[in-house]
Design an enzyme around this catalytic site. Structure first.
Site, short mmCIF file in Angstrom:
data_model
loop_
_atom_site.label_atom_id
_atom_site.label_comp_id
_atom_site.label_asym_id
_atom_site.label_seq_id
_atom_site.Cartn_x
_atom_site.Cartn_y
_atom_site.Cartn_z
N HIS A 205 0.82 -1.22 0.00
CA HIS A 205 0.00 0.00 0.00
C HIS A 205 0.85 1.27 0.00
O HIS A 205 0.32 2.35 -0.30
CB HIS A 205 -0.92 0.03 1.22
N ASP A 326 -4.63 -12.67 3.46
CA ASP A 326 -5.81 -12.20 4.17
C ASP A 326 -7.10 -12.44 3.40
O ASP A 326 -8.18 -12.04 3.85
CB ASP A 326 -5.68 -10.72 4.55
#
Length: 387
Positions: A205, A326
């Protein structure tokens, strides 16, 4: 199985492959030289590389000939456990400490010689970081690290991203481990062509001028830029199966025609990018395949069955993976319904790109249920070894 070959310097060579040995005899030799499969494989690849003067031949070596297994190196460090973004934060130190415990107590014995654990004391340099981040980004981190040394509680960079006294060492080490993996995988002196960097904080990110989403330095893109700047690698594919879109990876690839970024991710979901399926960017090499909340095995695999032919067509010389686990059904931060078998399946598919001969550097991203993360990462490593 026998093979006879000729060269300008040796009239003839006869090679016999047995179950666990490789027997070599050249014309004029009164004896047969015996090698183990791994010894022969390394000698052959080294000789071919010297003869042809290229790393491409080295990249074609993918493990012991007799077993068909590809040795994998895990690059990791206890230093990366020291990053602590605070009480109840999902990107907690136990993510990595749990993986380290499993690696040391189980994986090393389970995978034997097919797994090497490397813990180099190496940090990313300013030069390496500034290939993908701006000086302002680096100064922002330094200011936060400095405040964290003087303050007993984590220092927030945004609502999700915080640093502690151990964060600077962890972040520099995490990015440095990716650089070390790149240097090893592209070394003429190494037979390793696949690596898994097991470090934190994650990175996909982090944008050129903005740490965000638990990420401080974009580890995988530091590695991509290092491979291109130092090792002469040109076309690189960055594949991302984290449940969150890797906006930082995409931003650092957008204007670079020799970098392809392909991602599956849940949408709607943080960070709100990658919402449109298809190609984007001025060069059309940013690929997104958003998945609806609740999507599982079928949707995930169909998505990658669409993406991987485009990656193959791009003809990368190396593959980097933003490996986020995830999307697992047990993960608390999103709503995909994946299992260890799905990560295993995709890893095998990726490893077979380029005929199974491409260098692969996989870098840990997300995964916030410690038990599920450990199982999924093990499946990933196992697939890298056997594919």
């Amino acid at each position: 199985f026998f093979l006879s070959v000729c060269s300008s310097s040796v009239v003839g060579v006869t090679i016999c492959f047995t179950k666990d040995k490789v027997l070599v005899r050249t014309t004029g030799m009164s004896a047969v030289v015996s090698f183990s499969a791994s010894q022969y494989s390394s000698l052959l690849v080294g000789a071919l590389a010297r003869a042809h003067g290229t790393r491409a031949l080295l990249a074609s070596h993918h493990g012991p000939l007799a077993t068909g297994l590809s040795p994998v190196a895990i690059f990791t460090s206890d230093v990366c456990v020291g990053h602590d973004p605070g009480w109840m934060h999902p990107e907690k130190p136990e993510r990595l400490s749990g993986l380290l415990h499993a690696m040391r107590s189980q994986w090393v014995a389970e995978f034997g010689d097919s797994l090497q654990v490397l813990e180099p004391e190496i940090n990313a340099t300013e030069e390496q970081i500034l290939r993908v981040h701006t000086p302002r980004h680096l100064q922002m981190l330094r200011d936060a690290f400095s405040r964290a040394q003087r303050w007993p509680l984590p220092v927030n960079l945004d609502a999700d991203t915080a640093v502690s006294a151990g964060s600077e060492s962890a972040a520099l080490r995490a990015a440095g481990l990716v650089v070390a993996a790149v240097d090893t995988v592209f070394s003429n002196d190494s037979s390793l062509r696949r690596a898994f960097v097991m470090a934190r904080p994650p990175g996909h990110h982090a944008e050129p001028e903005r740490p965000m989403g638990f990420c401080l330095i974009n580890n995988v893109m530091v590695g991509v830029a290092h491979a291109q700047a130092v090792h002469g690698v040109q076309r690189v594919a960055i594949l991302d199966f984290d449940v969150h879109h890797g906006n930082g990876d995409a931003a650092m690839s957008l204007s670079e025609p020799l970098r392809m970024y392909a991602s599956t991710h849940q949408s709607p979901c943080y960070p709100g990018t990658g919402t449109t399926k298809g190609r984007a960017g001025p060069h059309g090499q940013i690929l997104s395949f958003p998945l609806q909340p609740g999507a599982g095995t079928t949707d995930f695999r169909q998505a990658w069955e669409e993406l991987l032919p485009a990656v193959h067509e791009f003809a990368p010389e190396a593959i980097f993976i933003s490996s986020g686990f995830d999307g697992h059904s047990e993960d608390p931060l999103a709503a995909l319904k994946l299992s260890e078998e799905d990560f295993d399946w995709l890893t095998v598919k990726i490893a077979k790109l380029g005929g199974g001969h491409l260098p692969i550097i996989s870098v840990l991203e997300g995964g916030y249920n410690v038990d599920a993360l450990t199982r999924a990462a093990r499946a990933h490593v196992n697939a890298l070894i056997r594919a």
